[in-house]
Design an enzyme around this catalytic site. Structure first.
Site, PDB file in Angstrom:
ATOM      1  N   HIS A 123       6.732   4.703  12.965  1.00 20.76           N
ATOM      2  CA  HIS A 123       6.948   5.585  11.810  1.00 20.76           C
ATOM      3  C   HIS A 123       5.689   6.123  11.158  1.00 20.76           C
ATOM      4  O   HIS A 123       5.741   6.847  10.168  1.00 20.76           O
ATOM      5  CB  HIS A 123       7.752   4.856  10.714  1.00 20.76           C
ATOM      6  CG  HIS A 123       6.961   3.775  10.017  1.00 20.76           C
ATOM      7  ND1 HIS A 123       6.123   4.043   8.965  1.00 20.76           N
ATOM      8  CD2 HIS A 123       6.873   2.453  10.226  1.00 20.76           C
ATOM      9  CE1 HIS A 123       5.562   2.912   8.556  1.00 20.76           C
ATOM     10  NE2 HIS A 123       5.990   1.933   9.309  1.00 20.76           N
ATOM     11  N   GLU A 141      -0.365  -9.117  -1.167  1.00 19.54           N
ATOM     12  CA  GLU A 141      -0.922  -8.576   0.089  1.00 19.54           C
ATOM     13  C   GLU A 141      -2.138  -7.702  -0.224  1.00 19.54           C
ATOM     14  O   GLU A 141      -2.241  -6.549   0.174  1.00 19.54           O
ATOM     15  CB  GLU A 141       0.125  -7.774   0.883  1.00 19.54           C
ATOM     16  CG  GLU A 141      -0.278  -7.543   2.335  1.00 19.54           C
ATOM     17  CD  GLU A 141       0.743  -6.737   3.116  1.00 19.54           C
ATOM     18  OE1 GLU A 141       1.676  -7.335   3.670  1.00 19.54           O
ATOM     19  OE2 GLU A 141       0.607  -5.485   3.167  1.00 19.54           O
ATOM     20  N   GLU A 145      -2.187   4.985   3.373  1.00 20.99           N
ATOM     21  CA  GLU A 145      -2.131   3.617   2.858  1.00 20.99           C
ATOM     22  C   GLU A 145      -3.499   3.013   2.553  1.00 20.99           C
ATOM     23  O   GLU A 145      -3.648   2.247   1.604  1.00 20.99           O
ATOM     24  CB  GLU A 145      -1.361   2.717   3.831  1.00 20.99           C
ATOM     25  CG  GLU A 145       0.135   2.998   3.906  1.00 20.99           C
ATOM     26  CD  GLU A 145       0.499   4.188   4.789  1.00 20.99           C
ATOM     27  OE1 GLU A 145      -0.410   4.780   5.425  1.00 20.99           O
ATOM     28  OE2 GLU A 145       1.684   4.541   4.848  1.00 20.99           O
ATOM     29  N   ASP A 198       0.793  -1.228   0.000  1.00 18.35           N
ATOM     30  CA  ASP A 198       0.000   0.000   0.000  1.00 18.35           C
ATOM     31  C   ASP A 198       0.826   1.279   0.000  1.00 18.35           C
ATOM     32  O   ASP A 198       0.352   2.324   0.419  1.00 18.35           O
ATOM     33  CB  ASP A 198      -0.906  -0.006   1.226  1.00 18.35           C
ATOM     34  CG  ASP A 198      -0.120  -0.342   2.501  1.00 18.35           C
ATOM     35  OD1 ASP A 198       1.102  -0.106   2.504  1.00 18.35           O
ATOM     36  OD2 ASP A 198      -0.723  -0.832   3.476  1.00 18.35           O
ATOM     37  N   HIS A 240      13.420   4.805  12.555  1.00 15.56           N
ATOM     38  CA  HIS A 240      13.136   5.014  11.122  1.00 15.56           C
ATOM     39  C   HIS A 240      13.845   6.286  10.640  1.00 15.56           C
ATOM     40  O   HIS A 240      13.988   7.244  11.410  1.00 15.56           O
ATOM     41  CB  HIS A 240      11.621   5.154  10.970  1.00 15.56           C
ATOM     42  CG  HIS A 240      11.109   5.052   9.569  1.00 15.56           C
ATOM     43  ND1 HIS A 240      11.239   6.060   8.654  1.00 15.56           N
ATOM     44  CD2 HIS A 240      10.464   4.055   8.922  1.00 15.56           C
ATOM     45  CE1 HIS A 240      10.678   5.701   7.506  1.00 15.56           C
ATOM     46  NE2 HIS A 240      10.200   4.472   7.641  1.00 15.56           N
ATOM     47  N   ARG A 275       2.716   8.020   9.578  1.00 16.46           N
ATOM     48  CA  ARG A 275       2.481   9.441   9.292  1.00 16.46           C
ATOM     49  C   ARG A 275       1.317  10.013  10.096  1.00 16.46           C
ATOM     50  O   ARG A 275       1.353  11.183  10.500  1.00 16.46           O
ATOM     51  CB  ARG A 275       2.145   9.625   7.808  1.00 16.46           C
ATOM     52  CG  ARG A 275       3.353   9.751   6.931  1.00 16.46           C
ATOM     53  CD  ARG A 275       2.971   9.760   5.467  1.00 16.46           C
ATOM     54  NE  ARG A 275       4.151   9.491   4.679  1.00 16.46           N
ATOM     55  CZ  ARG A 275       4.872  10.422   4.065  1.00 16.46           C
ATOM     56  NH1 ARG A 275       4.519  11.682   4.139  1.00 16.46           N
ATOM     57  NH2 ARG A 275       5.943  10.095   3.384  1.00 16.46           N
TER      58      ARG A 275
HETATM   59  C1  UD1 Z   1       6.747   4.780   3.606  1.00 16.55           C
HETATM   60  C2  UD1 Z   1       5.348   4.396   3.149  1.00 16.55           C
HETATM   61  C3  UD1 Z   1       4.614   3.636   4.242  1.00 16.55           C
HETATM   62  C4  UD1 Z   1       5.447   2.481   4.758  1.00 16.55           C
HETATM   63  C5  UD1 Z   1       6.828   2.971   5.165  1.00 16.55           C
HETATM   64  C6  UD1 Z   1       7.684   1.820   5.561  1.00 16.55           C
HETATM   65  C7  UD1 Z   1       4.132   5.907   1.632  1.00 16.55           C
HETATM   66  C8  UD1 Z   1       3.323   7.132   1.512  1.00 16.55           C
HETATM   67  N1  UD1 Z   1       4.572   5.616   2.853  1.00 16.55           N
HETATM   68  O1  UD1 Z   1       6.610   5.719   4.654  1.00 16.55           O
HETATM   69  O2  UD1 Z   1       3.385   3.145   3.746  1.00 16.55           O
HETATM   70  O3  UD1 Z   1       4.779   1.894   5.858  1.00 16.55           O
HETATM   71  O4  UD1 Z   1       7.445   3.626   4.049  1.00 16.55           O
HETATM   72  O5  UD1 Z   1       8.817   2.234   6.255  1.00 16.55           O
HETATM   73  O6  UD1 Z   1       4.378   5.238   0.655  1.00 16.55           O
HETATM   74  N2  UD1 Z   1      14.116   8.388   4.531  1.00 16.55           N
HETATM   75  C9  UD1 Z   1      15.494   8.311   4.441  1.00 16.55           C
HETATM   76  N3  UD1 Z   1      16.056   7.123   4.060  1.00 16.55           N
HETATM   77  C10 UD1 Z   1      15.330   6.009   3.803  1.00 16.55           C
HETATM   78  C11 UD1 Z   1      13.940   6.089   3.925  1.00 16.55           C
HETATM   79  C12 UD1 Z   1      13.337   7.289   4.270  1.00 16.55           C
HETATM   80  O7  UD1 Z   1      16.204   9.280   4.673  1.00 16.55           O
HETATM   81  O8  UD1 Z   1      15.908   4.961   3.474  1.00 16.55           O
HETATM   82  C13 UD1 Z   1      13.490   9.688   4.917  1.00 16.55           C
HETATM   83  C14 UD1 Z   1      13.532  10.719   3.777  1.00 16.55           C
HETATM   84  O9  UD1 Z   1      13.674  11.986   4.324  1.00 16.55           O
HETATM   85  C15 UD1 Z   1      12.137  10.557   3.147  1.00 16.55           C
HETATM   86  C16 UD1 Z   1      11.307  10.345   4.404  1.00 16.55           C
HETATM   87  O10 UD1 Z   1      12.124   9.500   5.225  1.00 16.55           O
HETATM   88  O11 UD1 Z   1      11.716  11.675   2.397  1.00 16.55           O
HETATM   89  C17 UD1 Z   1       9.959   9.742   4.183  1.00 16.55           C
HETATM   90  O12 UD1 Z   1      10.025   8.573   3.372  1.00 16.55           O
HETATM   91  P1  UD1 Z   1       8.702   8.081   2.616  1.00 16.55           P
HETATM   92  O13 UD1 Z   1       9.003   6.838   1.864  1.00 16.55           O
HETATM   93  O14 UD1 Z   1       8.052   9.186   1.881  1.00 16.55           O
HETATM   94  O15 UD1 Z   1       7.690   7.745   3.790  1.00 16.55           O
HETATM   95  P2  UD1 Z   1       7.771   6.754   4.995  1.00 16.55           P
HETATM   96  O16 UD1 Z   1       7.285   7.514   6.184  1.00 16.55           O
HETATM   97  O17 UD1 Z   1       9.087   6.086   5.033  1.00 16.55           O
HETATM   98  N1  UDP Z   2      12.574  -3.988   9.817  1.00 13.25           N
HETATM   99  C1  UDP Z   2      13.952  -4.084   9.592  1.00 13.25           C
HETATM  100  N2  UDP Z   2      14.787  -3.258  10.300  1.00 13.25           N
HETATM  101  C2  UDP Z   2      14.322  -2.359  11.193  1.00 13.25           C
HETATM  102  C3  UDP Z   2      12.938  -2.243  11.407  1.00 13.25           C
HETATM  103  C4  UDP Z   2      12.077  -3.075  10.700  1.00 13.25           C
HETATM  104  O1  UDP Z   2      14.393  -4.902   8.783  1.00 13.25           O
HETATM  105  O2  UDP Z   2      15.149  -1.662  11.802  1.00 13.25           O
HETATM  106  C5  UDP Z   2      11.671  -4.843   9.034  1.00 13.25           C
HETATM  107  C6  UDP Z   2      10.647  -5.625   9.824  1.00 13.25           C
HETATM  108  O3  UDP Z   2      11.140  -6.910  10.133  1.00 13.25           O
HETATM  109  C7  UDP Z   2       9.463  -5.702   8.868  1.00 13.25           C
HETATM  110  C8  UDP Z   2       9.587  -4.441   8.037  1.00 13.25           C
HETATM  111  O4  UDP Z   2      10.912  -3.963   8.217  1.00 13.25           O
HETATM  112  O5  UDP Z   2       9.571  -6.804   7.979  1.00 13.25           O
HETATM  113  C9  UDP Z   2       8.593  -3.407   8.476  1.00 13.25           C
HETATM  114  O6  UDP Z   2       8.888  -2.190   7.862  1.00 13.25           O
HETATM  115  P1  UDP Z   2       8.245  -0.831   8.329  1.00 13.25           P
HETATM  116  O7  UDP Z   2       7.850  -0.930   9.752  1.00 13.25           O
HETATM  117  O8  UDP Z   2       9.176   0.245   7.907  1.00 13.25           O
HETATM  118  O9  UDP Z   2       6.964  -0.705   7.385  1.00 13.25           O
HETATM  119  P2  UDP Z   2       5.464  -1.246   7.469  1.00 13.25           P
HETATM  120  O10 UDP Z   2       5.502  -2.727   7.616  1.00 13.25           O
HETATM  121  O11 UDP Z   2       4.796  -0.554   8.610  1.00 13.25           O
HETATM  122  O12 UDP Z   2       4.867  -0.813   6.169  1.00 13.25           O
END
Ligand code: UD1
Ligand code: UDP
Length: 373
Positions: free
Chosen positions: A216, A121, A135, A99, A248, A218
């Site tokens: 994490h 999923e 999501e 999602d 995160h 939003r």
């Molecule tokens: C995203 C997904 C969410 C998912 C989550 C898993 C959307 C809208 N959100 O949220 O559904 O549950 O990933 O973790 O698709 N950033 C870094 N390095 C990284 C990753 C993120 O610096 O490797 C920082 C950046 O500033 C980036 C911000 O996090 O702009 C937000 O990342 P983004 O993918 O937009 O949203 P998440 O909150 O990570």
């Molecule tokens: N995970 C990981 N390292 C971390 C935190 C989470 O590998 O430090 C893994 C965790 O085992 C799970 C996935 O990341 O499989 C979950 O990701 P996240 O919580 O970012 O996203 P969501 O599942 O909420 O979309």
């Protein structure tokens, strides 16, 4: 011999990569398919950690991550970027997972080109478009245009049937996260050094019970995150626990958590762990405190109670089985429920039943056969 079917798997974030690498492995090994992989780079460091451990080298990497990017900008760049890859690859199927913005844009770009979409999923619904945000809407959009819906559970399949999607496309497969967890557990069994870097922390916190934590979402930014941080501070006042919290990389999470929790002796704010080390954290934790989707699925499989810091969950199976409990983002409720699990042996034992409503580790196999039909 039949012409192999070309499958383009599109993903961009850590959880999608974890839940799709078993499928990429399987497609690559199967001569009925030509497997191509496009990553959006919606995440960077957290995506690369998974690609590396899983040994997946994408054919296309859009490298779209920008610090604290808005959803509008991310969505626009994803749609055009993935669309261009589709025009080059012209796959028979596009596979997306879950999602995220990447999954929604991957599906939409495929739909615009009349390429069938397979959704891994499928069918998770909270029934509330603001929790989880955005999501719930992303997955509804994908559900409305996918040709194949791989629902992890019967509950998810039923949600799709209620939305009148074509029943012929709905299949209950289990969740590939369990396949990924089995894979990583086997790798750690062969090479324990893959998950050995927590040893120092384990030593530091010897004699304390570990609360494994992630956060994490939003929809919790602002007050929710501050409440969560306050709860951790109150839990850390106990001298028999330690909180291990891989934070995160989203700056909206890091700032609040660092401001509130840095300097507490029994709270380890650490960098995101790669998947083997996170599996190790699950293993050494007494309980998990999380708002993550994936962790709600993994923890019950390992018999770890999960307290879910959300108002609603699209994964009711863990709550129904008694291995997960919704605690929201209210400080008092989080602290109360953690303390109950830490102090009441009967309550703990009830939640600590290993239970696997999300799959049997064979979801990938089923999905591959359905893609081959
Ligand atoms: C995203 C997904 C969410 C998912 C989550 C898993 C959307 C809208 N959100 O949220 O559904 O549950 O990933 O973790 O698709 N950033 C870094 N390095 C990284 C990753 C993120 O610096 O490797 C920082 C950046 O500033 C980036 C911000 O996090 O702009 C937000 O990342 P983004 O993918 O937009 O949203 P998440 O909150 O990570
Ligand atoms: N995970 C990981 N390292 C971390 C935190 C989470 O590998 O430090 C893994 C965790 O085992 C799970 C996935 O990341 O499989 C979950 O990701 P996240 O919580 O970012 O996203 P969501 O599942 O909420 O979309």
């Amino acid at each position: 011999m039949d012409i192999p079917r070309k499958i383009l798997t599109v993903f961009g974030t850590r959880p999608e990569a974890i839940k799709l690498f078993p499928l990429v492995h399987a497609l690559e090994a199967d001569e009925r398919f030509v497997s191509r992989v496009c990553v959006s780079g919606q995440h960077r460091g957290m995506l690369d950690q998974v690609l590396e451990i899983a040994g997946v080298t994408p054919h296309h990497d859009l490298d779209l991550m920008q610090p604290d990017q808005t959803l509008d900008r991310l969505t626009a760049r994803l749609l055009t970027g993935i669309g261009e890859v589709l025009d080059t690859e012209k796959p028979d199927y596009v596979v997306v997972q879950g999602d995220t913005a990447t999954a929604m844009c991957g599906a939409l770009a495929a739909y615009y080109r009349k390429i069938p979409v397979a959704h891994v999923e499928a069918g998770l619904r909270s029934g509330n478009i603001h929790h989880p945000w955005p999501e719930e809407v992303n997955r509804k959009v994908i559900g409305s245009l996918a040709a194949l819906h791989f629902a992890p559970t019967e509950t998810a399949a039923e949600a799709l049937r209620r939305e009148n999607v074509d029943l012929a496309g709905v299949h209950v497969t289990g969740n590939t996260v369990i396949d990924a967890l089995h894979w990583v557990t086997a790798r750690i069994g062969e090479r324990p050094e893959l998950a050995a870097d927590l040893a120092e922390l384990e030593q530091r916190f010897v004699g304390r019970r570990i609360i494994g934590m992630t956060s994490h979402r939003r929809e919790s930014f602002g007050d929710g995150m501050r409440n969560i941080a306050d709860a951790v501070k109150r839990l850390a006042a106990r001298d028999d626990v330690a909180v291990v919290f891989p934070v995160h990389l989203n700056p909206n999470v890091r700032k609040v958590m660092n401001d509130a929790l840095a300097g507490l002796g029994n709270v380890a704010l650490i960098e995101p762990l790669d998947y083997p080390h996170f599996a190790r954290l699950l293993d050494i934790s007494t309980l998990m405190l999380t708002d993550s989707g994936g962790v709600q699925e993994e923890a019950p499989a390992l018999g770890k109670p999960v307290l879910v810091m959300r108002e609603t969950t699209e994964r009711p199976e863990g709550v129904e089985a008694g291995t997960a409990k919704l605690v929201g983002t209210d400080t008092g409720a989080i602290v109360r429920e953690c303390n109950r699990l830490l102090d009441d042996k009967t309550a703990y034992a009830k939640m600590a039943q290993a239970h696997n409503p999300f799959g049997d580790g064979k979801a990938t196999q089923r999905i591959v056969e359905l893609l081959a039909c």
